[in-house]
Design an enzyme around this catalytic site. Structure first.
Site, PDB file in Angstrom:
ATOM      1  N   ASP A  94       0.807  -1.050   0.000  1.00 21.91           N
ATOM      2  CA  ASP A  94      -0.116  -0.117   0.109  1.00 21.91           C
ATOM      3  C   ASP A  94       0.753   1.257   0.195  1.00 21.91           C
ATOM      4  O   ASP A  94       1.554   1.278   0.804  1.00 21.91           O
ATOM      5  CB  ASP A  94      -0.851   0.033   1.251  1.00 21.91           C
ATOM      6  N   ASP A 118       1.442   2.985   3.811  1.00 21.10           N
ATOM      7  CA  ASP A 118       0.647   3.847   3.576  1.00 21.10           C
ATOM      8  C   ASP A 118       0.271   4.601   4.596  1.00 21.10           C
ATOM      9  O   ASP A 118       0.538   5.873   4.619  1.00 21.10           O
ATOM     10  CB  ASP A 118      -0.841   2.959   2.907  1.00 21.10           C
ATOM     11  N   HIS A 156       1.709   8.527   4.831  1.00 22.87           N
ATOM     12  CA  HIS A 156       0.616   9.888   5.281  1.00 22.87           C
ATOM     13  C   HIS A 156       1.071  10.677   6.127  1.00 22.87           C
ATOM     14  O   HIS A 156       1.269  11.759   6.320  1.00 22.87           O
ATOM     15  CB  HIS A 156      -0.531   9.071   5.452  1.00 22.87           C
ATOM     16  N   ASP A 203      -1.008  -0.591  -4.698  1.00 18.56           N
ATOM     17  CA  ASP A 203      -2.259   0.149  -5.004  1.00 18.56           C
ATOM     18  C   ASP A 203      -2.268   1.513  -5.610  1.00 18.56           C
ATOM     19  O   ASP A 203      -3.176   2.042  -6.302  1.00 18.56           O
ATOM     20  CB  ASP A 203      -3.230  -0.003  -4.091  1.00 18.56           C
ATOM     21  N   ASN A 237     -12.351   5.331  -1.886  1.00 22.90           N
ATOM     22  CA  ASN A 237     -12.768   4.239  -0.520  1.00 22.90           C
ATOM     23  C   ASN A 237     -14.001   4.746  -0.129  1.00 22.90           C
ATOM     24  O   ASN A 237     -14.836   3.615   0.314  1.00 22.90           O
ATOM     25  CB  ASN A 237     -11.575   4.816   0.148  1.00 22.90           C
ATOM     26  N   ASP A 295      -9.122  -3.396   6.177  1.00 24.94           N
ATOM     27  CA  ASP A 295     -10.404  -4.469   5.697  1.00 24.94           C
ATOM     28  C   ASP A 295     -10.367  -4.489   4.420  1.00 24.94           C
ATOM     29  O   ASP A 295     -10.579  -5.266   3.667  1.00 24.94           O
ATOM     30  CB  ASP A 295     -11.855  -3.897   6.335  1.00 24.94           C
ATOM     31  N   ARG A 296     -10.361  -3.268   3.778  1.00 27.57           N
ATOM     32  CA  ARG A 296     -10.762  -3.358   2.118  1.00 27.57           C
ATOM     33  C   ARG A 296      -9.368  -3.833   1.425  1.00 27.57           C
ATOM     34  O   ARG A 296      -9.634  -4.483   0.245  1.00 27.57           O
ATOM     35  CB  ARG A 296     -10.831  -1.927   1.683  1.00 27.57           C
ATOM     36  N   THR A 301      -6.839   3.415  -2.290  1.00 24.79           N
ATOM     37  CA  THR A 301      -6.730   1.813  -1.845  1.00 24.79           C
ATOM     38  C   THR A 301      -7.662   1.056  -2.335  1.00 24.79           C
ATOM     39  O   THR A 301      -7.465  -0.033  -2.865  1.00 24.79           O
ATOM     40  CB  THR A 301      -6.569   1.890  -0.322  1.00 24.79           C
TER      41      THR A 301
END
Length: 535
Positions: A28, A295, A299, A342, A90, A152-153, A69
């Site tokens: 990610d 990720d 960030h 991603d 998202n 989760d995703r 993502t």
């Protein structure tokens, strides 16, 4: 008798040509240049093993916007873009439900492993199948699929609609691997057992650099003004006592924003391979593994931080550990891996500006107010905008019909107004995006991310390195190369050794794996088979 023996032999020979296990790895927020920036410090057993013994696509890109993502994971595993699979962000505004929705949210299921109502998740909003779904169908559901990720995703969307299980990490005060009733009525015993061990608590440790900090020359200085850091620590400098900082940073959630989140994923994935007996029979199994922590760290600290460099050096070791276990449990010549990302990420604009590179920040709140005021003053009506999010404007169709206004005139006037705003690069109306004649490169990317039923009425694109974000840390989502250019590595059974500079697309991964397995393509696939990758 001979006929049946021969038939049995042919079937066995056919399956012997296929990998026993396909391992789909997503990192990610991994920019392509993380492979080259940190290359000298990588071991021979992680990224370099894939590069040196497998096939590398060096010019690999996302073919749509927004590069988030949810859409990224869905596109990798379905072989198509958001205009088909329907995961357009998202979170997005659903005009039919008249509310914001989450890409993996599903109020019809219950959470497993937690009492939290926030873990009600499934892949139901994804409209097409994944290659894992097709493999399940092809093998009469004998081939298994397991999805694993901190997010989760990142676990749910790659594993698809027919997965045997998808598991993600709930932090907060719990520190548990959880799932939902979409996959079954209870967590498997091995997951319950994993949660009862001290594997998570053990990662609540001090994060210091893996090597002496003065050797981290592929990133900026440790102490900069471009990083957010953790609450409770004044300076964003090593070391970070995660256990001490946890209380002010949502408990176990702090592990997500550290390289030890990657360790948790590797631990859990290895356990899943062992306990689910993946790759142990004649039917190909699939495990999807998404490393989400890069990720969160990107960030928080930005793409030029020492924290990012250290995260990737540690991730390289995690990959080496995973590959070693695959060699042992499945057999070196029995599995196939692909590794990609991603999306990428932008350099912190304030850092770029310091070095005289055009960059900046977009005031989204002010922009929204200006759009609303413009429409009110131009058409003498209040409430023409339903929602502005994901750089899309959703108009109020009911009010427009009631007042007998022209939808085409409103969208055209609005698009013209937005084009005049500072930091705009492109603006497209729904009618433009629904046409077949889009000629500009960026226009085609927007078109591929535009779902006719779900998307808005005007889409705008900010200029390069202009972001709607805080002044510290990095983000992503644009159609610019820093967000679209990501690694793509293939390795293992059925894969050639080599590399290419040909441009490849995220939507090409699934057709290539499907061809390798000899299964039907997912029902929305639009990508191409990369035949030069396959033996």
């Amino acid at each position: 008798m001979c006929f049946f023996v021969l038939a049995s032999f042919l079937v066995s020979s056919l399956w012997a040509q296929k990998p026993k296990l396909v391992v789909g790895i997503v990192v990610d927020q991994m920019r392509f240049d993380y492979l080259t920036r940190f290359e000298k410090r990588y071991s021979e057993n992680g990224f370099k093993r894939l590069i040196n013994e497998g096939f590398e696509c060096k010019n690999h890109h996302y073919n749509y916007m927004p590069t988030y993502t949810g859409p990224g994971h869905a596109s990798i595993f379905t072989g198509t873009s958001p205009n088909n699979h329907g995961i357009i962000a998202n979170n997005w505004y659903d005009k039919f439900e008249d509310k914001e929705v989450y890409c993996a949210g599903d109020q019809k299921v219950k959470a497993l492993g937690t009492e939290s109502i926030k873990e009600k998740m499934s892949p139901r909003r994804m409209l097409t199948t994944t290659f894992a779904d097709q493999n399940r169908l092809h093998t009469q559901f004998r081939g298994k699929t397991i999805g694993v990720s901190i997010k989760d995703r990142g676990a749910i969307l790659p594993a698809g609609h027919t997965a045997n299980g998808a598991y993600w990490f709930r932090g907060k005060e719990e520190g548990q691997w959880v799932s939902s009733t979409f996959y079954g009525n209870k967590l498997p015993d091995w997951v319950v057992d994993f949660n009862e061990r001290d594997a998570v608590k053990k990662q609540m440790q001090s994060w210091n650099t893996l090597y002496p900090i003065n050797t981290y020359t592929a990133s900026g200085p440790d102490d900069t003004n471009f990083e957010n850091g953790y609450k409770g620590k004044e300076k964003t400098v090593f070391p970070y006592d995660l256990k001490k900082l946890a209380k002010k940073n949502n408990g176990f959630d702090i592990l997500k924003v550290s390289p030890f989140g990657n360790t948790l994923v590797t631990d859990f994935a290895i356990k899943a391979i062992e306990k689910e007996l993946l790759g142990q029979d004649t039917y190909t199994d699939v495990i999807t593994i998404s490393y989400s922590s890069p990720d969160y760290i990107g960030h928080n600290f930005g793409v030029n931080s020492v924290e990012i460099e250290d995260t990737y050096l540690r991730l390289d070791l995690e990959l080496g550990r995973l590959f070693k276990e695959l060699d042992k449990k499945v057999g070196k010549d029995n599995y196939t891996i692909f590794l990609t990302a991603d999306h990428g990420a932008v350099h912190v604009p304030s850092y770029l500006k310091r070095h005289k590179i055009a960059a900046g920040y977009f005031d989204e709140a002010s922009f929204k107010a200006e759009v609303v005021n413009f429409l009110k003053s131009t058409f003498n009506e209040n409430g023409l905008v339903k929602k502005i999010m994901n750089q899309q404007v959703y108009l109020n169709y009911e009010l427009i019909r009631e007042k007998k206004l022209s939808l085409e005139k409103i969208t055209n006037e609005l698009a013209h107004f937005i084009r005049q705003q500072k930091h705009m690069q492109y603006v497209f109306t729904r009618s433009q995006l629904e046409s077949e004649g889009m000629t500009s490169y960026i226009g085609r990317l927007i078109q591929n991310g535009f779902h006719q039923r779900l998307s808005g009425d005007v889409v705008y694109v900010l200029a390069p390195s202009i972001i709607s974000y805080g002044k510290k840390g990095s983000t992503h989502g644009s159609p610019q190369s820093y967000d679209t250019h990501v690694p793509l590595l293939f390795y293992g059974k059925g894969i050639k050794q080599g590399k290419t500079y040909k441009k490849t697309s995220v939507t090409d991964i699934t057709p290539t794996i499907s061809a390798l397995l000899g299964i039907g393509m997912p029902n929305g696939v639009t990508g191409n088979v990369l035949d030069f990758v396959l033996e």
